[in-house]
Structures are given as C-alpha cells and as structure tokens.
Scaffold this motif. Structure first.
Motif, PDB file in Angstrom:
ATOM      1  N   THR A   1       0.803  -1.230   0.000  1.00 29.97           N
ATOM      2  CA  THR A   1       0.000   0.000   0.000  1.00 29.97           C
ATOM      3  C   THR A   1       0.831   1.272   0.000  1.00 29.97           C
ATOM      4  N   GLY A   2       2.100   1.187   0.342  1.00 28.94           N
ATOM      5  CA  GLY A   2       2.932   2.386   0.437  1.00 28.94           C
ATOM      6  C   GLY A   2       2.912   2.958   1.840  1.00 28.94           C
ATOM      7  N   ASP A   3       3.919   3.758   2.141  1.00 26.70           N
ATOM      8  CA  ASP A   3       4.076   4.278   3.494  1.00 26.70           C
ATOM      9  C   ASP A   3       3.032   5.315   3.875  1.00 26.70           C
ATOM     10  N   ASP A   4       2.311   5.859   2.879  1.00 31.59           N
ATOM     11  CA  ASP A   4       1.354   6.918   3.195  1.00 31.59           C
ATOM     12  C   ASP A   4      -0.010   6.391   3.604  1.00 31.59           C
ATOM     13  N   TYR A   5      -0.248   5.095   3.497  1.00 28.29           N
ATOM     14  CA  TYR A   5      -1.563   4.531   3.812  1.00 28.29           C
ATOM     15  C   TYR A   5      -1.637   4.202   5.302  1.00 28.29           C
ATOM     16  N   VAL A   6      -2.793   4.485   5.923  1.00 31.21           N
ATOM     17  CA  VAL A   6      -2.958   4.274   7.364  1.00 31.21           C
ATOM     18  C   VAL A   6      -3.289   2.811   7.642  1.00 31.21           C
ATOM     19  N   ILE A   7      -2.437   2.191   8.436  1.00 32.48           N
ATOM     20  CA  ILE A   7      -2.625   0.796   8.829  1.00 32.48           C
ATOM     21  C   ILE A   7      -2.508   0.710  10.346  1.00 32.48           C
ATOM     22  N   GLY A   8      -3.442   0.038  10.963  1.00 39.42           N
ATOM     23  CA  GLY A   8      -3.416  -0.121  12.409  1.00 39.42           C
ATOM     24  C   GLY A   8      -3.624  -1.562  12.814  1.00 39.42           C
ATOM     25  N   MET A   9      -3.759  -1.768  14.115  1.00 42.63           N
ATOM     26  CA  MET A   9      -3.893  -3.125  14.637  1.00 42.63           C
ATOM     27  C   MET A   9      -4.780  -3.109  15.871  1.00 42.63           C
ATOM     28  N   ARG A  10      -5.749  -4.000  15.887  1.00 39.28           N
ATOM     29  CA  ARG A  10      -6.547  -4.197  17.091  1.00 39.28           C
ATOM     30  C   ARG A  10      -5.918  -5.331  17.889  1.00 39.28           C
ATOM     31  N   MET A  11      -5.709  -5.086  19.175  1.00 34.93           N
ATOM     32  CA  MET A  11      -5.025  -6.065  19.999  1.00 34.93           C
ATOM     33  C   MET A  11      -5.545  -5.993  21.427  1.00 34.93           C
ATOM     34  N   SER A  12      -5.240  -7.018  22.175  1.00 37.90           N
ATOM     35  CA  SER A  12      -5.604  -7.031  23.588  1.00 37.90           C
ATOM     36  C   SER A  12      -4.500  -6.403  24.413  1.00 37.90           C
ATOM     37  N   GLY A  13      -4.894  -5.737  25.486  1.00 35.02           N
ATOM     38  CA  GLY A  13      -3.918  -5.227  26.439  1.00 35.02           C
ATOM     39  C   GLY A  13      -3.640  -6.207  27.546  1.00 35.02           C
ATOM     40  N   ASP A  14      -4.403  -7.282  27.606  1.00 27.58           N
ATOM     41  CA  ASP A  14      -4.232  -8.374  28.569  1.00 27.58           C
ATOM     42  C   ASP A  14      -5.290  -9.396  28.215  1.00 27.58           C
TER      43      ASP A  14
END
Length: 679
Positions: free
Chosen positions: A215-228
């Motif tokens: 996608t290239g460095d300008d595309y917004v990518i995130g991650m849903r994760m648990s904190g515990d």
C-alpha cells in the motif's frame, strides 16, 4: 454540554489523514454482508453514523483475507479478490459525503471459525489446539501456509486502498490468527515462529510488513489487539505492552486499537464484550498503559456507553480516540446531538448485548431499544411529519406504548397516552429489579423524556375505559396494554406463583423453591439469582437442553456464573407436570423429557415462567366500534405504507407489543415504529 466535550470534538490527524473528531465506531460484525460484499444495507447502516457526526466508522469486523478463513459464517465480508473493490468505492463515497472517514478490519480467523461451511477447508493455527468457542481443531500451519496468508493480507490491503477506504486494521484480538501466534495458550511451535515472545511476534510482523509494501508508506494501517488476555495461560499485560511497543517502534502500525480479554470460550466472550453487569469502561486502564509507551495513536472500545465517559478518557490522555460502537447502534446521531446541545436527546446504550447476542446465533445485529438500526432502508431514525395531523390515543406506557406515542408525536399528531399505573415502563420495571439488569430502566426513561418533550398528553394512574377513549374522538387507537404472567398448563398450576411475583416483592419466599422455566430467557435466570440471594435453596428446572437456552453469548455466561456461585441446582431436560399441596408444603411432579422417568420434589414454593398472555379486555370492547375490527393491515405494515383504513370516518384500532402477543422489548418497539411511521 457535557464536561470535556471540546476534547471529543477536536480533530485527530494520523499520517496526513484528518479525522474530524475523536469519536469512532470500531469494526464489528452486524451480519449485514451479502454474497461476501458490503452492499446497500451495510452501507446505509454506517452512512447513518456519518450523518450523525461520527469522526471515524470502521466496518467489516473480521473481514476475511483468505479462502480458508470463510466469510459465510455471520454474513461477513470477503476481501479475497478484486470483486469487492467497487463496493468499497461506493461505500467510501457514501460515508465521505457526510464528512466521516471509513476503515475496515482485515483478518484471518485461524482456528476461530468453522471448517464445515463455505469451502469446507481445514481450519489452521500456529499449533494444534482446539478452540472451545468455535469447537474446531486446527492443523498447524506449514511454512508455505504462512507465506500464503501473509500475501493474502497484503493483497487485501491493496484492495482496501484501491477501494478508497481511508485505512485498515488487522485483527490481532479476540483470538484471531495473528494473536494465536502471539499467545502461549495456542502457540506451541518449536521453530522460528514459536518459543520466545520475539519469535511469536514474527508472523504478525511479516503480515504488517507485506501490507506496508503493498500500500505504500502513506496509507494508514493499524492493529486491534488485547492489552491483557485475562486468561491464566495467555498473554499478560506486560506481554501485550511489549508487543505494542515493538510493533510501533518498528513503524508497522499507525494506530493501536486496544481492548481487554480474549474470546476463546463462553466466559471469555462475555468478558471481552462486557454487558450491563460490568461497570462503564472497565478496561480503560489497558490502553492507557500502552499509550504511555508508544508514539502512535491509541483507540479503545469496551462498554463506553456515554459521551461523558468518552470525553473524560480523551481529555485525561488515556486514549486518542474513543470508540462507542454499541452506543452508535443505540443512537447513530449522538455526536450531532452533542454538537447541537441536545445531550438529553441521546438514546444511551444500556448494555443489553442484544445486538451481539443475535450475531452469535446467526442473526443480524439489532438494537434492543432502537428498531431503526440496521433497517435504514425502511425505518427512519428521524421521523418525518405526516401530511395530515390526526388524533391518536395510546393505551399503556410500557416500551410499545411509549414508542407509539413518541413516533406519532414526531409525525405531528395530537397524542393522548393513558397508563393505569402511576409510573411508565411496564414490564421493564419488573425486569430491571433483577440483580444486574437494572440498566434496562434506561429504555423507558429515554422514551418518557421524549414524549414529554413532544407534548404528548400523558395521563398516569388512569385506566382507560371505552368512554374515556370515545371522549377523545380519536382517528387512531393503539392498544399497548401489555401482558400478564401465564402460569402455564401443568395440573395444579394455580398453586404456583410467577417470576413477576418474586421480582416485584408481592411474594417473599423462604426455604426451598423450585423454579420452572418454559421460556429460556432472562426472566427465570434473573429470578433464580434473586431468590438465591434472599437465602432460598433454589432448583431451576427447564424443558430445554440447557438453562437460559434463549439467552445469548454475552449474557448467558454471566447468568450461569452467578447461578453456580449462588449454589442454584440446574436441571435441564425436565418438564413440570403437576403441583399439589401436602401439608404446608408443595409437591412438584417432574418428568424427564428424554427418558420420561418421573420424580417429585417437596418444596416450599413453586415459581414458574411461561411467558405472558395479552391484556385484551379493552381491545375486545373497542373492536366492534372500530373501522377495521382491530385488524392490522399486514401487507401495509411490511411494505411500509399507510394502512388501508387511514382517513375513514371513525377510528382504526391496533395492537402492539405484548398486547398483540408476548415477545421482547425490541419486538414491541418495532411494532410501534413500523406501524406509526406511516400513520
């Protein structure tokens, strides 16, 4: 306006993408997908939130990137080929037109799905560990599986960008494939993808690296994760902080969407999707701790039901964006109402979990208290004015009657509302007395506030008579008189009392109690808890194969946890056939539905729940004088047009809610909305 509102309304910029405020809806699974695509229903559902002022709405909770992560269960989105791109483009155009941003969640479910659906392929995971929730045993992934799935994530991310979506996140929460590699509860590998936490993070890093390259460095990518993960053999808080820190440091993510818990079994489901038995924002401390360690934006969602809590979370720096997903299901216009200074018009989520519970039995997400959500193509969130103002009389101020009065008043009709009790709420007032379900009282409280503001003539403590109604010269009469407890059909049922009797305090039992549940809903389970807390020895008996069989995934475990803790004896597969007195006690005769073996219990009290019977005496007294004999025009109701009797001289008579037949709060509200929106 609420305290700290300015913190919520401040824009947030992530890598050149500016989101107009700090309120969002996380990716979830409403079950609205069609043929693996987000078609009109799905799009209109999210567009309503955009119209309502939300900053970011995310869709496709667990959109599949590969064919061995089937999209068919729960009517999900498939991002496995380019045919989805035009739908994304149309979706983005609709949401962007109202000023909001749109993102999607991508995943491979790994073991957390079914093999006997869609393509009938084996499930896979880091290791061969059965998941209790999906009841599948996966195969351990080969290196070529890892390469294939990594590429699938990258291809899916490209499709999101080409589809005009503003970004995407991967799901590494709730026990999906990426966090199956992370978690020692699943990953038992001995190669470079197992063992140390550094090795267990490798697969997720490869996924995100490939997505960046696609996608290239300008595309917004995130991650849903648990904190515990909050399970004994899973990732603890320190592990999750280490993962978040490493992924952010490596530049793999632009935001982290942090939740608490896991979802591998019944109880962890209820924990990770907290219902009204939990306090508000119970896991806010988890994203707060991660935010202190990373330099990327941090999002959070879990039972943030009100704007005041969300505003505090942002203002105090715990998170950068607060997700109010279920709150938007209850009221998609809550941000707009905040901005307009109409905080008290916000229909606040009560945490019933009805939306989620429907999904887990293959249904579509519907709000217990807002019948328009998910039906945007046919049901209005903003009620239009009628061409002709009419006189409407509503009898009964439970949920059905209050909603009928509200919608008719919004239509511009003159409305009189009769209620025989001194307070509104109907059966909800009884249900709210049951242990942890008090929050249900918020439903009639909001409705009552709305009908007061709309100028409805409310007559409390007034049991309507035919003469009262005739005196109003109505065009329409709506009977929302509710129901009364049905004591059932067992021989000697007159010796039983109802769950209503217990919860209202009309009967104060002591000693041993047999509670028979024919319905399988919340009522009997709640009553069993209440009885046990009063010190009674309780046996809960049901004809069903399990206790509280009709209660959904996020609520049933809470009931069962409490029943176990309180020592309630649970007896399924058993019917009540007779009750008779013996001395100063009662004999309850039971029959096993599998073996037909009969046995008896000697108890001090028998309590039953067989649902309700309509209160229909007034309806029957009025139907002969009505222009429609009390008939509901079902074709008009379904097609969304005025009933065929509209405009005739005299009054049309209708029934809604339990006065029609006993169902639930949502059915009562839906009856009233779809009838009254066209009157």
């Amino acid at each position: 306006m609420i305290a700290n509102a300015e913190a919520l309304l401040k824009p947030l910029t992530i890598k050149g993408l500016t989101i107009r405020n700090r309120v969002m809806s996380t990716s979830h699974a409403p079950g609205y997908g069609k043929d693996g695509k987000p078609q009109e229903r799905y799009q209109l559902y999210h567009m309503e939130k955009a119209k309502g002022g939300i900053g970011l709405t995310m869709f496709g909770g667990s959109s599949s990137v590969a064919i061995d992560s089937p999209a068919a269960p729960w009517n999900q989105i498939s991002v496995t080929d380019d045919s989805v791109i035009p739908y994304f483009q149309q979706f983005a155009e609709r949401v962007h037109a109202h000023g909001a941003k749109l993102m999607i969640q991508l995943t491979h479910m790994g073991r957390r799905t079914k093999w006997d659906t869609e393509n009938w392929l084996p499930t896979l995971s880091a290791s061969v560990r059965r998941e209790p929730a999906s009841r599948t045993i996966p195969r351990a992934m080969d290196k070529h599986d890892i390469r294939r799935v990594v590429k699938a994530f990258a291809d899916a991310a490209r499709r999101c960008k080409e589809g005009g979506l503003d970004g995407c996140e991967i799901s590494a929460a709730h026990g999906h494939l990426v966090d199956q590699f992370w978690s020692p509860s699943v990953n038992q590998r001995t190669d470079e993808y197992g063992g140390s936490l550094e090795n267990r993070m490798r697969f997720g890093k490869e996924v995100l690296t490939a997505m960046r390259e696609a996608t290239g460095d300008d595309y917004v990518i995130g991650m849903r994760m648990s904190g515990d993960e909050l399970i004994a053999d899973g990732l603890n808080h320190e592990d999750c902080v280490a993962i978040a820190t490493e992924y952010a440091r490596a530049g793999l993510v632009d935001f982290l969407n942090v939740v608490g818990g896991q979802a591998r079994d019944e109880m962890s489901h209820a924990l990770s999707l907290p219902n009204m038995s939990f306090p508000v924002a119970p896991f806010l401390y988890l994203p707060s701790a991660i935010k202190r360690e990373v330099d990327v934006a941090v999002f959070h969602a879990q039972r943030v039901t009100d704007l005041a809590t969300g505003a505090r979370a942002v203002a105090e720096g715990h998170v950068d964006m607060i997700a109010m997903t279920r709150a938007h299901i209850a009221d998609p216009h809550l941000v707009k109402k905040l901005m307009e200074g109409r905080d008290d018009d916000i229909r606040q989520c009560v945490g019933a979990g009805y939306c989620i519970d429907r999904i887990y039995v293959g249904g579509d997400a519907l709000c217990l208290q807002n019948a328009a959500t998910g039906r945007e193509a046919t049901m209005p969130h903003v009620i239009p004015k009628a061409e002709v103002a009419r006189k409407v009389v509503v009898v009964g101020a439970g949920p059905a009657g209050l909603e009928a009065a509200r919608v008719c008043a919004e239509r511009g009709h003159s409305v009189v509302l009769f209620e025989k009790e001194a307070v509104v709420g109907g059966q909800v007032n009884i249900a709210a007395k049951a242990t942890w379900r008090e929050a249900l009282s918020g439903i009639p409280r909001w409705l009552y506030g709305q009908v007061q503001k709309k100028g409805v003539d409310i007559r409390l403590g007034r049991a309507a008579t035919p003469e009262d109604i005739a005196a109003e010269a109505p065009d329409v009469v709506i009977m929302a008189t509710g129901g009364v407890p049905n004591l059932g059909h067992a021989k000697g049922h007159e010796h039983a009392v109802s769950t209503w009797d217990i919860l209202t305090g009309r009967v104060e039992p002591t000693g041993s109690v047999l509670l028979f549940d024919e319905i399988g809903g919340h009522n009997a389970a709640s009553t069993a808890e209440a009885l046990a807390k009063k010190g009674c020895l309780v046996e809960m008996v049901t004809h069903d194969v399990q206790i509280a069989q009709e209660v959904g995934t996020t609520n049933k475990p809470v009931h069962l946890r409490e029943l176990y803790k309180l020592g309630v004896v649970m007896t399924p597969n058993t019917e009540l056939i007779e009750i008779y007195p013996e001395g100063n006690r009662l004999i309850a005769a039971l029959r096993n539905t599998m073996t037909e073996a009969e046995e008896e219990r000697v108890v001090d009290r028998v309590v039953v729940d067989y649902g309700t019977l309509p209160v229909d005496a007034l309806f029957e007294a009025l139907r002969g004088a009505s222009v429609n004999d009390g008939e509901t025009d079902l074709d008009a109701l379904i097609e969304g047009r005025a009933p065929r009797w509209t405009g005739q001289k005299g009054f049309a008579l209708y029934r809604v809610g339990d006065a029609w037949t006993g169902r639930n709060i949502h059915a009562a509200l839906y009856d009233s909305l779809r009838l009254c929106k066209d009157l």
